[in-house]
Design a protein around this motif. Sequence first.
Motif, mmCIF file in Angstrom:
data_model
loop_
_atom_site.group_PDB
_atom_site.id
_atom_site.type_symbol
_atom_site.label_atom_id
_atom_site.label_comp_id
_atom_site.label_asym_id
_atom_site.label_seq_id
_atom_site.Cartn_x
_atom_site.Cartn_y
_atom_site.Cartn_z
ATOM 1 N N ASN A 1 -4.130 20.815 -7.205
ATOM 2 C CA ASN A 1 -3.651 22.208 -7.290
ATOM 3 C C ASN A 1 -2.341 22.450 -6.557
ATOM 4 O OD1 ASN A 1 -5.888 22.926 -8.742
ATOM 5 N ND2 ASN A 1 -7.016 23.762 -6.985
ATOM 6 N N LEU A 2 -1.916 21.489 -5.755
ATOM 7 C CA LEU A 2 -0.690 21.690 -4.963
ATOM 8 C C LEU A 2 0.551 21.741 -5.844
ATOM 9 C CD1 LEU A 2 -0.793 19.366 -1.811
ATOM 10 C CD2 LEU A 2 -0.481 21.848 -1.842
ATOM 11 N N ASN A 3 1.376 22.729 -5.596
ATOM 12 C CA ASN A 3 2.673 22.828 -6.265
ATOM 13 C C ASN A 3 3.713 22.098 -5.397
ATOM 14 O OD1 ASN A 3 4.921 23.579 -7.679
ATOM 15 N ND2 ASN A 3 4.935 25.700 -6.896
ATOM 16 N N ALA A 4 3.797 20.775 -5.591
ATOM 17 C CA ALA A 4 4.646 19.933 -4.721
ATOM 18 C C ALA A 4 5.092 18.696 -5.503
ATOM 19 C CB ALA A 4 3.852 19.523 -3.483
ATOM 20 N N PRO A 5 6.140 18.008 -5.036
ATOM 21 C CA PRO A 5 6.590 16.797 -5.739
ATOM 22 C C PRO A 5 5.454 15.781 -5.874
ATOM 23 C CG PRO A 5 8.212 17.453 -4.091
ATOM 24 C CD PRO A 5 7.010 18.323 -3.882
ATOM 25 N N MET A 6 5.388 15.130 -7.049
ATOM 26 C CA MET A 6 4.281 14.222 -7.373
ATOM 27 C C MET A 6 4.079 13.143 -6.309
ATOM 28 S SD MET A 6 1.802 13.784 -9.314
ATOM 29 C CE MET A 6 2.142 15.024 -10.566
ATOM 30 N N ILE A 7 5.174 12.574 -5.795
ATOM 31 C CA ILE A 7 5.051 11.427 -4.886
ATOM 32 C C ILE A 7 4.288 11.783 -3.606
ATOM 33 C CG2 ILE A 7 7.352 11.881 -3.874
ATOM 34 C CD1 ILE A 7 6.097 8.337 -4.361
ATOM 35 N N ILE A 8 4.481 13.011 -3.115
ATOM 36 C CA ILE A 8 3.781 13.386 -1.881
ATOM 37 C C ILE A 8 2.307 13.650 -2.172
ATOM 38 C CG2 ILE A 8 4.342 15.868 -2.008
ATOM 39 C CD1 ILE A 8 4.395 14.001 1.261
ATOM 40 N N LYS A 9 2.020 14.201 -3.358
ATOM 41 C CA LYS A 9 0.620 14.404 -3.743
ATOM 42 C C LYS A 9 -0.089 13.054 -3.876
ATOM 43 C CE LYS A 9 -0.114 17.611 -6.937
ATOM 44 N NZ LYS A 9 0.051 18.605 -8.039
ATOM 45 N N GLU A 10 0.605 12.089 -4.472
ATOM 46 C CA GLU A 10 0.019 10.759 -4.629
ATOM 47 C C GLU A 10 -0.235 10.104 -3.265
ATOM 48 O OE1 GLU A 10 2.028 9.674 -8.972
ATOM 49 O OE2 GLU A 10 2.734 8.664 -7.148
ATOM 50 N N ALA A 11 0.725 10.248 -2.354
ATOM 51 C CA ALA A 11 0.577 9.628 -1.034
ATOM 52 C C ALA A 11 -0.570 10.274 -0.256
ATOM 53 C CB ALA A 11 1.883 9.720 -0.240
ATOM 54 N N MET A 12 -0.687 11.616 -0.342
ATOM 55 C CA MET A 12 -1.794 12.303 0.330
ATOM 56 C C MET A 12 -3.129 11.866 -0.277
ATOM 57 S SD MET A 12 0.040 16.087 0.496
ATOM 58 C CE MET A 12 -1.318 17.065 1.171
ATOM 59 N N ASP A 13 -3.174 11.833 -1.614
ATOM 60 C CA ASP A 13 -4.401 11.510 -2.335
ATOM 61 C C ASP A 13 -4.850 10.066 -2.075
ATOM 62 O OD1 ASP A 13 -6.269 12.758 -4.077
ATOM 63 O OD2 ASP A 13 -5.643 11.390 -5.669
ATOM 64 N N TYR A 14 -3.881 9.165 -2.027
ATOM 65 C CA TYR A 14 -4.196 7.743 -1.847
ATOM 66 C C TYR A 14 -5.079 7.531 -0.614
ATOM 67 C CZ TYR A 14 -3.483 2.771 -0.832
ATOM 68 O OH TYR A 14 -3.678 1.443 -0.552
ATOM 69 N N SER A 15 -4.673 8.113 0.500
ATOM 70 C CA SER A 15 -5.455 7.897 1.727
ATOM 71 C C SER A 15 -6.719 8.752 1.771
ATOM 72 C CB SER A 15 -4.595 8.149 2.965
ATOM 73 O OG SER A 15 -3.598 7.149 3.064
ATOM 74 N N THR B 1 -2.357 -0.158 3.791
ATOM 75 C CA THR B 1 -2.202 1.146 4.433
ATOM 76 C C THR B 1 -1.142 1.974 3.697
ATOM 77 O OG1 THR B 1 -0.790 -0.033 6.005
ATOM 78 C CG2 THR B 1 -3.000 0.548 6.742
ATOM 79 N N ASN B 2 -1.150 3.266 3.976
ATOM 80 C CA ASN B 2 -0.289 4.218 3.258
ATOM 81 C C ASN B 2 1.177 3.797 3.250
ATOM 82 O OD1 ASN B 2 1.229 6.891 2.819
ATOM 83 N ND2 ASN B 2 -0.890 7.459 2.376
ATOM 84 N N HIS B 3 1.710 3.417 4.418
ATOM 85 C CA HIS B 3 3.144 3.099 4.458
ATOM 86 C C HIS B 3 3.457 1.793 3.748
ATOM 87 C CE1 HIS B 3 1.551 1.074 8.098
ATOM 88 N NE2 HIS B 3 2.477 0.170 7.844
ATOM 89 N N LYS B 4 2.440 0.917 3.572
ATOM 90 C CA LYS B 4 2.660 -0.320 2.812
ATOM 91 C C LYS B 4 2.843 0.004 1.330
ATOM 92 C CE LYS B 4 3.021 -3.479 5.611
ATOM 93 N NZ LYS B 4 4.105 -4.466 5.529
ATOM 94 N N VAL B 5 2.247 1.087 0.875
ATOM 95 C CA VAL B 5 2.332 1.467 -0.543
ATOM 96 C C VAL B 5 3.503 2.420 -0.786
ATOM 97 C CG1 VAL B 5 1.105 2.555 -2.477
ATOM 98 C CG2 VAL B 5 -0.172 1.203 -0.784
ATOM 99 N N PHE B 6 3.667 3.420 0.086
ATOM 100 C CA PHE B 6 4.639 4.485 -0.178
ATOM 101 C C PHE B 6 5.893 4.398 0.695
ATOM 102 C CE2 PHE B 6 0.507 6.026 -1.539
ATOM 103 C CZ PHE B 6 0.800 6.494 -2.800
ATOM 104 N N GLY B 7 5.892 3.511 1.676
ATOM 105 C CA GLY B 7 7.023 3.436 2.603
ATOM 106 C C GLY B 7 6.801 4.385 3.767
ATOM 107 N N GLU B 8 7.433 4.066 4.885
ATOM 108 C CA GLU B 8 7.181 4.817 6.119
ATOM 109 C C GLU B 8 7.531 6.299 6.027
ATOM 110 O OE1 GLU B 8 8.340 3.395 10.084
ATOM 111 O OE2 GLU B 8 8.785 1.524 9.032
ATOM 112 N N ALA B 9 8.663 6.601 5.405
ATOM 113 C CA ALA B 9 9.121 7.991 5.392
ATOM 114 C C ALA B 9 8.113 8.885 4.667
ATOM 115 C CB ALA B 9 10.493 8.098 4.737
ATOM 116 N N ALA C 1 3.417 12.526 4.311
ATOM 117 C CA ALA C 1 2.062 12.721 3.774
ATOM 118 C C ALA C 1 1.123 13.145 4.898
ATOM 119 C CB ALA C 1 1.555 11.452 3.107
ATOM 120 N N GLY C 2 1.275 12.539 6.073
ATOM 121 C CA GLY C 2 0.474 12.939 7.230
ATOM 122 C C GLY C 2 0.775 14.379 7.633
ATOM 123 N N ASP C 3 2.059 14.702 7.749
ATOM 124 C CA ASP C 3 2.449 16.077 8.092
ATOM 125 C C ASP C 3 1.896 17.061 7.060
ATOM 126 O OD1 ASP C 3 3.902 14.960 10.167
ATOM 127 O OD2 ASP C 3 5.835 15.119 9.156
ATOM 128 N N GLY C 4 1.963 16.655 5.796
ATOM 129 C CA GLY C 4 1.495 17.528 4.706
ATOM 130 C C GLY C 4 -0.001 17.765 4.786
#
Lengths: 286, 286
Positions: B18-32, B93-101, B106-109
């Motif tokens: 449901n989040l109105n946000a760029p796909m990549i951040i939704k994917e990174a949040m969802d992954y973990s 881990t998350n940063h291994k898949v999406f990169g550190e930034a 994703a954590g902040d989000g």
Amino acid sequence: MSKMNKELENQLSAYISNLNAPMIIKEAMDYSLQAGGKRIRPSLVFATIRSFGQNEMEGMSVACALEMIHTYSLIHDDLPAMDNDDLRRGKPTNHKVFGEAYSILAGDGLLTYSFQVIAQDPKLSNDKKVKLMELLAISAGPEGMVGGQVADMLGENKSLTIDELEYIHKNKTGKLLLYAVKAGAIIADATNEQIDILAEYAENIGLAFQIRDDILDIEGNEETLGKPVGSDVENVKSTYPSLLSLHGAKKRLHYHTEKAKECIKTLNLHSNLLEEMASLIEVRDS
Amino acid sequence: MSKMNKELENQLSAYISNLNAPMIIKEAMDYSLQAGGKRIRPSLVFATIRSFGQNEMEGMSVACALEMIHTYSLIHDDLPAMDNDDLRRGKPTNHKVFGEAYSILAGDGLLTYSFQVIAQDPKLSNDKKVKLMELLAISAGPEGMVGGQVADMLGENKSLTIDELEYIHKNKTGKLLLYAVKAGAIIADATNEQIDILAEYAENIGLAFQIRDDILDIEGNEETLGKPVGSDVENVKSTYPSLLSLHGAKKRLHYHTEKAKECIKTLNLHSNLLEEMASLIEVRDS
């Protein structure tokens, strides 16, 4: 506003020193909070409340929370994995002083504490607190600032359209400025109709703020700014001047400033502080 | 609880989509979020509500918020600047898949969104929402989980006393477990006296949880655990077995489990779910 600014600095210090937490994390949070920004977001909260003839002190917790969120975003943005900046406002960045691990945690701590500060304000009603915290999360999170930061990263080394550039700025910097004005209006019991007009004001000063930022990166003075100029051109970054020319960007800056002031004129407020803020943003040199 | 666990997974997915946000951040949040932990914190929320004869669904937003906070803490903990882990529960881990930034964001989000999820719950009163958000910020922030993480870092490569070790665990892992139980009790309209007894229960299972963790690092099965064993000894980390001997740690685990169950017995609740949770924590093998 200088009395309020002093109150703000005192209250920010008090919030940190009251924390029951290990000293190193308090020092890391405090270091960046005290790094002396323009405090534009708190000023907008106070100016909005004052414009409705109310007491600015009612907005103190929200103003501090907002500055904590802004500060956390700078700490995380400066990290090696993000912008990898060594200096901010002429001082070593947080991770240069405390190391990366404590910087990540200081950012997390400031973000989390900002909600605590609003929730524990004895002067606000629970109905207002819920509205203020909901809007803060929307404005700072994936649908706001965090989303804008992501869009900014996705746009790196690409040539953007003006619409894409606006999406980035409306979220990355705009949403917290919008929050400052809306939160002030909620605290001052503004009507929904008044809040809508104030939101249009805030969106316009938010864009003006960013355009001015882009212009200063070309025309600004490094010493006054506290950071090097010319970095946008060096990083081949899409900016208002690169998309519209420097002349076009200045025209657009003036357009948004005037539009913001027109919004305020329709509201019949108790002071012209918000118009003054718009004028200040148009000509700021740091 | 398996019906509730399915509802939880569905609701977590829905919150992200449901989040109105760029796909990549939704994917990174969802992954973990989907990386499949034990969901012990949500289970404690639901079990507490059920123990008061109320509908667990009332705790869904808080359970999801809590899992978002727990997940953000794992993403940031795994970063190269922190524990520098490549695998978590057998997955990159998350940063291994999406990169550190993107991992930092994703954590902040997730952290920010957790407050939004509670604030926007249509079923909770504003009075409860403020209590739940205040307690969440205290439990997750510098006076809770973040403070515990800092204390843990300060204690690295030092030999700690048992009191110092307890401070770390009471905050780093204990405060979110305590929150789960207290939040369930607030939602179920428990009295302050009942909440105090439940808090004692939660503190005891929190310590039991951590002691069991330390024991599993010695006796556990790598495949069942999804992580290597023996890392505490390798990292010369202070643990319950290193301070009390393996036998002493097991005795202490049993002591805290029994103490937790005694608390529950005094409460005359509608179910023995919370006692069962304490027993499960004592013997868990993953």
